[in-house]
Design a protein around this motif. Structure first.
Motif, short mmCIF file in Angstrom:
data_model
loop_
_atom_site.label_atom_id
_atom_site.label_comp_id
_atom_site.label_asym_id
_atom_site.label_seq_id
_atom_site.Cartn_x
_atom_site.Cartn_y
_atom_site.Cartn_z
N ASN A 178 -11.26 18.66 5.38
CA ASN A 178 -12.21 17.97 6.24
C ASN A 178 -12.07 16.46 6.17
O ASN A 178 -12.97 15.72 6.58
N VAL A 179 -10.96 15.99 5.60
CA VAL A 179 -10.67 14.56 5.58
C VAL A 179 -9.34 14.30 6.29
O VAL A 179 -8.46 15.16 6.30
N SER A 180 -9.24 13.14 6.86
CA SER A 180 -7.99 12.73 7.51
C SER A 180 -7.13 11.96 6.52
O SER A 180 -7.65 11.09 5.81
N PRO A 181 -5.83 12.26 6.46
CA PRO A 181 -4.96 11.52 5.53
C PRO A 181 -4.46 10.20 6.11
O PRO A 181 -3.40 9.71 5.74
N SER A 182 -5.23 9.62 7.01
CA SER A 182 -4.83 8.37 7.66
C SER A 182 -5.02 7.19 6.71
O SER A 182 -5.73 7.28 5.71
N LYS A 183 -4.41 6.07 7.06
CA LYS A 183 -4.56 4.86 6.25
C LYS A 183 -5.99 4.35 6.27
O LYS A 183 -6.43 3.70 5.32
N GLN A 184 -6.74 4.67 7.34
CA GLN A 184 -8.14 4.28 7.39
C GLN A 184 -8.95 4.98 6.29
O GLN A 184 -9.90 4.38 5.75
N THR A 185 -8.57 6.20 5.97
CA THR A 185 -9.26 6.93 4.91
C THR A 185 -9.05 6.25 3.56
O THR A 185 -10.00 6.07 2.79
N PHE A 186 -7.83 5.87 3.27
CA PHE A 186 -7.54 5.19 2.01
C PHE A 186 -8.25 3.84 1.95
O PHE A 186 -8.76 3.44 0.90
N GLU A 187 -8.27 3.16 3.08
CA GLU A 187 -8.96 1.87 3.15
C GLU A 187 -10.45 2.06 2.90
O GLU A 187 -11.10 1.28 2.19
#
Length: 479
Positions: A178-187
């Motif tokens: 249920n999480v996106s592995p996008s760079k926005q998630t890490f940010e």
């Protein structure tokens, strides 16, 4: 026409709520609520805030990575005024019926929402089992079966084992698909740690100003207590924030303030007076800084800032060597030369873990056993005394089954990271390593709330492993 307008308005409101909850700056609102309630002693307000926002995120957001920020702040939501810990007030606030009833209802509603989201994930066929998921299933079984064949088995063992299984397995299962592995998630994760670190620095500064930590040139860490933990807990949380500061410093074109801030956190780790935090800081901070200089933007400016901060640190230590440098030298000398592990009772605790393992080698003697010299600062009967070391805790409490399950899980996470080494995934790996490192000297991995943070980070690590590599590894299944 009116119906269409109403639908449009509802949609606009819904999208606005989602945008606010998903903002990378939303954790700062959470920080403001939590620290305000901390000093006012409004613990129930914090619980209601966490429950309402958490349930809304779980039910409303497609990508629930913003939930990580809430989980992070759960570690610091118990006020000094109402804490059951004997290190502060030993308050009865959390044993009063009207408070306990409300907290149980709020937690139950949140757990129901979590279970609903997991079921929904399965119904939509978004759930994809992975090797780490199966490993966590075995580890959860080891937790639940702790001490099952030991003499004098305490039924509280199974309750605590279920808690541990929930925080390791269920939280991981909720987050992973249920999480996106996008760079926005890490940010977003990094900004959540920055928000937490601001709260920690404020509370640390207030503690020094209010409780007389320094007297006649000497530090007294026994006065450095917080409702949600002691100096070791503060130190653990601070060093977990360091990789996020350097990550953001290297991500932005003008990220220089974060470079300076990472050194502020490094210094703050020493002012927690936690030996394990000092050790963690001298390992985590240099590694994070090297990664920043090699992989981050603006290498030359960051290198100059790093050099300036080091020079400033040396000058300050030279000017205050009678207090600061003397304390640091004595601390490390006590830890590594004079055998502090013997002096503070750690070795006796470790021996007890080995003895208990020998008496029940398969499933251990359970979590609820007498452990010599093991202080229980939590103040809640549902939390047992522990062995102050993750590996020995698994060995003594869960036996051979538990230690093997944990080691397999640990190996799986290492393999997962090295399948795809990126700056973003290194942020997660370093943050996890920070927690694991200090947990070799304390109970952090078994304090429940840090475990939620751990499980979320592992979920993001697994989710960000490339699909094609996972298919090769697990015969066509996607992570």
């Amino acid at each position: 026409m009116k119906k269409s307008s109403v639908k449009l308005n509802k949609s606009a409101v819904l999208n606005a709520v989602k945008a606010v909850l998903s903002s990378r700056f939303f954790p700062f609102l959470t920080a403001a609520v939590v620290i305000s309630c901390y000093y006012l002693g409004w613990d129930l307000v914090t619980f209601y805030y966490m429950a309402i926002v958490g349930i809304t995120m779980v039910l409303l957001l497609d990508d629930i990575s913003p939930l990580f920020g809430l989980f992070l702040f759960m570690n610091v939501m118990i006020s000094r005024k109402n804490s059951p810990s004997a290190t502060v007030n030993a308050s009865h606030y959390y044993s009063e019926t009207e408070n306990v009833a409300q907290i149980i209802v709020l937690i139950s509603l949140f757990v129901i929402a979590v279970i609903y989201r997991i079921v929904l994930t399965g119904v939509k066929r978004k759930f994809k089992p992975t090797p780490i998921f199966y490993g966590l299933c075995v580890l959860a079984a080891a937790f639940i079966m702790n001490g099952v064949a030991a003499a004098g088995y305490d039924l509280k063992n199974i309750a605590y084992g279920v808690f541990m299984a929930f925080f390791f397995l269920v939280v991981f299962t909720l987050m992973k698909d249920n999480v996106s592995p996008s760079k926005q998630t890490f940010e977003r994760i990094a900004w959540a740690f920055i928000a937490l670190s601001v709260l920690l620095l404020i509370e640390l500064t207030v503690a020094y100003a209010k409780y007389g930590i320094v007297q006649d040139g000497h530090f007294d860490r026994n006065k450095l207590m917080f409702g949600w933990g002691i100096y070791n807990t503060m130190g653990m949380l601070i060093i977990m924030c360091i990789p996020s500061a350097t990550y953001l410093a290297g991500k932005y074109k003008y990220g220089f303030p974060f470079t300076v801030y990472s050194f502020v956190l490094f210094v703050a780790a020493f002012f927690t007076l936690s030996r394990q935090a000092m050790l963690g800081a001298v390992i985590i901070s240099p590694v994070s800084t090297v990664i920043l200089l090699v992989k981050g933007k603006n290498m030359i400016p960051n290198l100059l800032i790093t050099a300036a901060c080091l020079i400033a640190g040396i000058v300050v230590l030279g000017l205050k060597q009678d207090v600061l440098l003397d304390y640091i030298i004595k601390t490390f000398k006590a830890l590594f030369v004079n055998g502090e592990l013997h002096g503070n009772g750690r070795m006796e605790i470790y021996r007890a873990a080995v003895r208990n393992f020998k008496s029940a080698p398969v499933f251990g003697t359970g979590f609820f056993v007498e452990i010599p010299n093991a202080a229980n600062f939590v103040g809640l009967s549902i939390i047992p005394a522990r062995y102050h070391n993750t590996l020995l805790q698994m060995l003594g409490a869960c036996g051979g089954f538990g230690i093997i399950a944990y080691c397999v899980h640990r190996l799986q996470t290492v393999i997962c990271y090295f399948k795809n080494v990126t700056v973003e995934r290194t942020l997660i790996a370093l943050t996890v390593f920070s927690l694991l490192l200090v947990s070799l000297f304390d109970n952090h991995m078994f304090n429940l709330l840090p475990t939620i943070v751990y499980s979320c980070l592992i979920a993001v690590l697994v989710k960000s492993q490339p699909k094609e590599k996972t298919e090769t590894q697990s015969g066509g299944q996607a992570q």
